[in-house]
Every structure is written in structure tokens, then in C-alpha cells.
Design an enzyme around this catalytic site. Sequence first.
Site, PDB file in Angstrom:
ATOM      1  N   ASP A 146     -39.389 -71.657 -10.281  1.00 37.79           N
ATOM      2  CA  ASP A 146     -37.715 -71.022  -9.655  1.00 37.79           C
ATOM      3  C   ASP A 146     -37.397 -69.563 -10.307  1.00 37.79           C
ATOM      4  O   ASP A 146     -36.591 -69.228  -9.705  1.00 37.79           O
ATOM      5  CB  ASP A 146     -36.831 -72.139  -9.999  1.00 37.79           C
ATOM      6  CG  ASP A 146     -37.192 -73.645  -9.507  1.00 37.79           C
ATOM      7  OD1 ASP A 146     -38.208 -73.548  -8.625  1.00 37.79           O
ATOM      8  OD2 ASP A 146     -36.848 -74.707  -9.782  1.00 37.79           O
ATOM      9  N   ARG A 181     -44.264 -66.059  18.693  1.00 34.24           N
ATOM     10  CA  ARG A 181     -43.419 -67.005  18.081  1.00 34.24           C
ATOM     11  C   ARG A 181     -42.475 -66.596  16.846  1.00 34.24           C
ATOM     12  O   ARG A 181     -42.807 -65.407  16.444  1.00 34.24           O
ATOM     13  CB  ARG A 181     -44.002 -68.213  17.568  1.00 34.24           C
ATOM     14  CG  ARG A 181     -44.748 -69.090  18.854  1.00 34.24           C
ATOM     15  CD  ARG A 181     -45.670 -70.015  18.153  1.00 34.24           C
ATOM     16  NE  ARG A 181     -45.834 -71.029  19.233  1.00 34.24           N
ATOM     17  CZ  ARG A 181     -47.186 -71.835  18.991  1.00 34.24           C
ATOM     18  NH1 ARG A 181     -47.890 -71.857  18.064  1.00 34.24           N
ATOM     19  NH2 ARG A 181     -47.345 -72.682  20.027  1.00 34.24           N
TER      20      ARG A 181
HETATM   21  O1  F6P Z   1     -38.402 -76.715 -10.301  1.00 37.79           O
HETATM   22  C1  F6P Z   1     -39.525 -76.838  -9.694  1.00 37.79           C
HETATM   23  C2  F6P Z   1     -39.560 -77.349  -8.272  1.00 37.79           C
HETATM   24  O2  F6P Z   1     -40.668 -76.892  -7.621  1.00 37.79           O
HETATM   25  C3  F6P Z   1     -38.381 -76.894  -7.233  1.00 37.79           C
HETATM   26  O3  F6P Z   1     -38.620 -75.538  -6.666  1.00 37.79           O
HETATM   27  C4  F6P Z   1     -38.620 -78.014  -6.500  1.00 37.79           C
HETATM   28  O4  F6P Z   1     -37.009 -78.220  -5.794  1.00 37.79           O
HETATM   29  C5  F6P Z   1     -38.772 -79.285  -7.154  1.00 37.79           C
HETATM   30  O5  F6P Z   1     -39.275 -78.835  -8.571  1.00 37.79           O
HETATM   31  C6  F6P Z   1     -39.642 -79.877  -6.674  1.00 37.79           C
HETATM   32  O6  F6P Z   1     -39.565 -81.356  -7.671  1.00 37.79           O
HETATM   33  P1  F6P Z   1     -40.651 -82.267  -7.479  1.00 37.79           P
HETATM   34  O7  F6P Z   1     -42.025 -82.015  -8.014  1.00 37.79           O
HETATM   35  O8  F6P Z   1     -40.092 -83.583  -8.145  1.00 37.79           O
HETATM   36  O9  F6P Z   1     -41.071 -82.865  -5.967  1.00 37.79           O
END
Ligand code: F6P
Length: 365
Positions: A146, A181
Site C-alpha cells: 500500500d 471494451r
Molecule cells: O495491506 C496490504 C493489503 O494487501 C491491502 O492492500 C489489502 O486491502 C489487504 O492487505 C488484503 O488483506 P488480506 O491479505 O487479509 O486479504
Amino acid sequence: MAVPESRIERIGILTSGGDCAGLNAALRAVVLRAAQGGVEVVGIKQGTAGLLARPVDAEVLDPAIFTGTLLRRGGTILGTTNRGNPFAYPMADGRLIDRSAELIEGYRSLNLDALIGIGGDGSLAILRRFAQAGGIDFVGIPKTIDNDIGHTEVSIGYATAVSVATDGLDHLQATAASHSRVMVLEVMGRDAGHIALNAGIAGGADVILVPEIPYTMDRVAAKIEALKSKGRNFALVVVAEAVKTESGEAVTQSQAGGAMTYGGIGYTIAEGISKATGAETRVTVLGHLQRGGMPTARDRIMASIFGVHAVELVLRGAFDRMVAWSGRSVMDVPLADAIAKCRAVDPQGPMARTARGLGICLGDA
Ligand code: F6P
């Protein structure tokens, strides 16, 4: 209490929170640098869960295991978890209990002089609390696709995620043009739009929606219509997972154990485009592809820089700090500052300005 450099003999390391590409490269850097100083590194398994296990789940990391493929491998050889905060640990009956005393006891049983934790903002905050409660000398290394940790321009895993999302757009462009598309690509990033904005620019998106910039479907549709009127037969739309519906609702999925993750806003946006413009749309939710895979060169480099610097902080006795990248240099910042505030996309910052300058619609104009 800082142990004098000469007395640092054994440090612990763990990976915590969601995995990403480059974690093994960071472990390698920590172990190789520590070995140069005659320091042994103990790898704790499954994040803090390894310290709650009895017997404690940890093993000495032999520098020899890092001489081959691990630098290149995604995931983390230590395992990790983004569930089970030890200060509010979910029990089978739904109660949340504080297991920090067990955690500290587990740590003490390993006879470590210091701990390095590789984590995102959430897990670094938990690890700092744990370190303070146990009087543990701690250094943090930032990782998260992120890229939203404060006081560092880069976190491990982000570059690979942007590269995967850009590859996604490269693939979608050909099929979008073949079928006339509008392709909607939903990317991760939790509450920050860095992956969407950067991959959208790199992958030639026409529309990029991020949580930090409010949008209207009218403006998105107008962009698609404008492309059509100029003779373009396709469009590429990138949507960050935390973008809300026009009426302000987050689109989430419930997961086992009561967890909620973002996912699915791409379908809402595609439906809106299709209704407003009559365009045929398709949706790709890129999901965890962004987390796995071989780390890019950039992530391996950042992981190496951070790993080496983290060990050097430990050897100097500089604790409660996080290694960081800023102004083309490695540095370290107070951990408390780094976790105090997430780093969001600046709607007037260089990336948003670049996108606007390329004619990309950010949904607000
Ligand atoms: O924080 C990293 C992340 O990949 C985010 O981008 C995403 O929202 C979340 O973790 C997904 O979490 P999980 O691995 O629990 O599905």
C-alpha cells in the site's frame, strides 16, 4: 534498555502483517549484515504467533540458506499473519483477550538482545506496543504494497505491486482494443491510492479513481464519451479498492474470523459506465497477485538497504526507530512518528498533477 554494541550477540526477526514481495530479500540482508558483526539471527515464525506458541516457534537463520534462490522468492520464509493482535486476541467464543504477557515471556525465552520487525503501519504499531510493554529493544522495517507508512517514501513490496498492476494494464489494453471494451482494473492499496495512481500512469489508464479524490460517475462517463468521440474504441479504468460508491458506501467482503477486506468496487464503477455510456465493460480484480511473485529489482534493492541499515541501528543501540527512504537516502525516524499517520495520495501532489497533465480523468473534473 540498549545493550552496548559489543554485547549484541543474538537478535530476533519476524515478518508481520500481510506478506509482499521482497520480504525474503530483507531477511537475507539482516542475516548477512548481522553475520559480519558476529551476530546470530533468530527467525520467529508466523509473526507474533510464533512467540505465543509453546514451544516458541523460532529457529536460527543460517546465512548459508540465503546464498541461492531466496533473494528472488516472493512471500516470507518465516510466515506471517495479519490477524490475531496479541493485545486483543480473538478467542473461539468471540472474546478478545490480552495475551501480551505470554508474548513477552515467549520473547524472553529466546534470549535475544534486540528485535527487528518487518511490518506495515498496523503491525509496527502492535510491535512497538509489545516492545514498550516488555522493555524490548526494537527496530522496524517498513513493508506494505500500500506504501502508506508515514515518513518513508518507499516500503518494501510496493514497487512489485505497481509493476504487477502495470502488467495487468498492458495485458488488458490489447484485449480492450480488440473487443472495443472499457476495461476496469481494481487494484489493492487499502485506504491509499498509491498503487492505482502509479500503475495507472505507467499503464496508460484513461481514468484513475483513488479514495483520496472524490469522483462523480458523470465525470467518468464524460471522459469515456470524449474518448469515443475522438475515435477511440476502448478505455482503461483503474479503481483503487477503497474507492466508495457515489453514495459513499465502501464495498467490502467478509472473511473467515469476522475480518472485512475491500473488494468489488470495480463492478459498481463498470456498471455505472455501462449504464451512462452504453459501453461494454469487463472487470478484473487483481487481488493478491499484487502481493506474490518475484520481487522487482527495486524491491530487492530497498529490502537490502533497509535490512543492512536496521542491523546497523541495532549495533549502534538506536532503538524505537524505523528505517526509511527519503531524498535518495536511507535514514531512520522515530517509530512513533512513522506510525502516527498514514501517508495518503496528495490530491495536489506530483503524481496527481502528472496524471492530470496527461489528460487522465481522476473523476473530479
Ligand atoms: O495491506 C496490504 C493489503 O494487501 C491491502 O492492500 C489489502 O486491502 C489487504 O492487505 C488484503 O488483506 P488480506 O491479505 O487479509 O486479504
